[in-house]
Design an enzyme around this catalytic site. Sequence first.
Site, PDB file in Angstrom:
ATOM      1  N   GLN A   1       5.565  10.553  -2.651  1.00 56.19           N
ATOM      2  CA  GLN A   1       5.463  11.237  -3.935  1.00 56.19           C
ATOM      3  C   GLN A   1       4.283  10.747  -4.749  1.00 56.19           C
ATOM      4  OE1 GLN A   1       8.689   9.286  -6.778  1.00 56.19           O
ATOM      5  NE2 GLN A   1       9.535   9.607  -4.708  1.00 56.19           N
TER       6      GLN A   1
ATOM      7  N   GLU B   1       4.776   3.726 -13.480  1.00 54.94           N
ATOM      8  CA  GLU B   1       5.965   2.916 -13.212  1.00 54.94           C
ATOM      9  C   GLU B   1       5.585   1.591 -12.586  1.00 54.94           C
ATOM     10  OE1 GLU B   1       7.602   4.500  -8.932  1.00 54.94           O
ATOM     11  OE2 GLU B   1       7.833   5.883 -10.630  1.00 54.94           O
TER      12      GLU B   1
ATOM     13  N   HIS C   1       2.843   7.242  -3.051  1.00 54.06           N
ATOM     14  CA  HIS C   1       3.650   6.085  -2.703  1.00 54.06           C
ATOM     15  C   HIS C   1       5.017   6.514  -2.194  1.00 54.06           C
ATOM     16  CE1 HIS C   1       4.726   7.026  -6.883  1.00 54.06           C
ATOM     17  NE2 HIS C   1       5.928   6.523  -6.612  1.00 54.06           N
TER      18      HIS C   1
ATOM     19  N   ARG D   1       6.336  15.946  -4.686  1.00 51.03           N
ATOM     20  CA  ARG D   1       6.641  15.363  -3.386  1.00 51.03           C
ATOM     21  C   ARG D   1       5.607  15.759  -2.337  1.00 51.03           C
ATOM     22  NH1 ARG D   1      11.380  16.597  -5.912  1.00 51.03           N
ATOM     23  NH2 ARG D   1      12.788  14.809  -6.175  1.00 51.03           N
TER      24      ARG D   1
END
Length: 430
Positions: free
Chosen positions: A111, A148, A285, A304
Site C-alpha cells: 500500500q 505513519e 510498504h 492498495r
Amino acid sequence: MYELENVLRPYAWGSTTAIAKLLGRPASGGPEAELWIGAHPDSPSVALSYAASGSGGAHAAGSDDDGRRTLDALIAEDPAHHLGGESLAEFGPRLPFLLKVLAAEHPLSLQVHPTLQQAREGFAREEAAGVDPAAVERNYKDDNHKPEMIFALTDFEALCGFRPAAESRAVFLHLAACFDLAGLELPPLLPRLLDDLARPDEPAALRAAFERLIAGGEDVSHATAMITAALISGAPMASHVAELTTVVNLNGDYPGDPGVLISLLLNRISLAPGEAVYLPAGNVHAYLRGLGIEVMASSDNVLRGGLTPKFVDVPELLKTVAFEAVGVPMLDAETTMLGQELFRPPFREFQLQRVELQPGGGPVPLAQSGAAVIIVVAGAVLLDSPKGELRLDHGASAFLPAAEAPVNVHAVSGATQTALAFAVTTGLKA
C-alpha cells in the site's frame, strides 16, 4: 482525564493471540489485527466520564447518561479545551493522530498513502461524484493524509520503500542465471524487467518496473509461478535469502499476485524490539509479521498495490507512489533533559513517547503538546495532573485533554513489576 474503551478490528491478517497477551486479557478466538485508540469517526474510542480523583474511570456523580460518549463527540463539545489552541489552529477541531496496537500474523496489503493535497482533492472528487463511502471502489475515506510510524514490540518484518534499481536488478539477474543453469525456460517477463531496471534515470527505471508488474496480468502470474516453483525446488538464493524467501512466502498467501515480485523492488527490513521506522506519503510498504505500536495522522486513506483480494485502482495508485530509491527511514529515540524517551518523526501530527517506570522510581513528565492518549502494556501507572489523578492498570488507556497538562506518570505505590506505557501527542513542539 478519561479512561477509554477502544475498538478492535478483526482483519483476517491479524494474530489471534498477540494483542490479548500484550494487554493481559483473554483472546476473543478470532483474528485481532488492530486496536484503534483515538477519535477517527470510523471507529472512535469511547470515553468514560471524567476522572478527577483517581477513580479509575468511575462515572461522575449525577450523570444521567452514564458518562459515556465517543471520543470524537466529546472533543466536539469543547475543541479548544480538549485539543488546545495551537492544535485547533493547525489541524481543525479533530484529534490529529490515531494510535493503534497492530498484530500481523500474515502480510498486510502492499500500500501507499496520499499526500495531504492528494487526499483533499481525491476525497472532494469522489464526494462530488456520489461514490458510496462503503463502495469497494472508493479510494478516499476522508480528506486527510496518513503519514505513519511503527514501533516494534516483537521482531517485526516489513517491506518499506524502493531500494536502488541496481540492487533490484541484481536479484532479477540472479533469478535469470538460476533458470539458465538449470536449463529451464526463462519467464519472458524477466528480460523485460531487466531492461526496465537498467534505465539510466532511476525514478524512470523504478516506475517502468513497477508499472510492468502492477499491470502485467497473466504474464506476471505466469512468471511468479515459474520463479517460486524454481525456488521451492532448490534454486540457490545466494546473498538474496531474505528477499527470495519472502517471495516464496508471499506467493503462498497470494498466489500470482503482482505484489509478490514487486516485493523485490522494495527494501526488506527486520526490526528488533524497540526499533522504529516512519513512512511518509508515497512510500510503498507492507507489514509482513509482528506486533507493534503504530501511530499515524488520523486517516484511513489507503491506495492498495497488491497482496490483497481488495480493489486496486492502478491509475490512482500510480499518481500517489513516489518513484525514488530511499534508505530505510529508521527513527531513533531522543532522550530529553527531563528523562522523556521520544520518537519524533518529521510530521506535525504526532510524536510517540515510551514510558518505562521501575518500581519505586521517580515520575516521568508526559510530553504533551495539545491532547494526548496513553496505553499501558505492562504493570500499572498513576497519572497525576493539577486537576486530579487517574490510575491505569495493565491494558488500560486514557485520553488526556490539552487543558489537563502538565501530567506526570508515576509508578503505582507498592508495585513490584516494571510498568511500560506508550503515549502520543502532537508533534507541534520540538
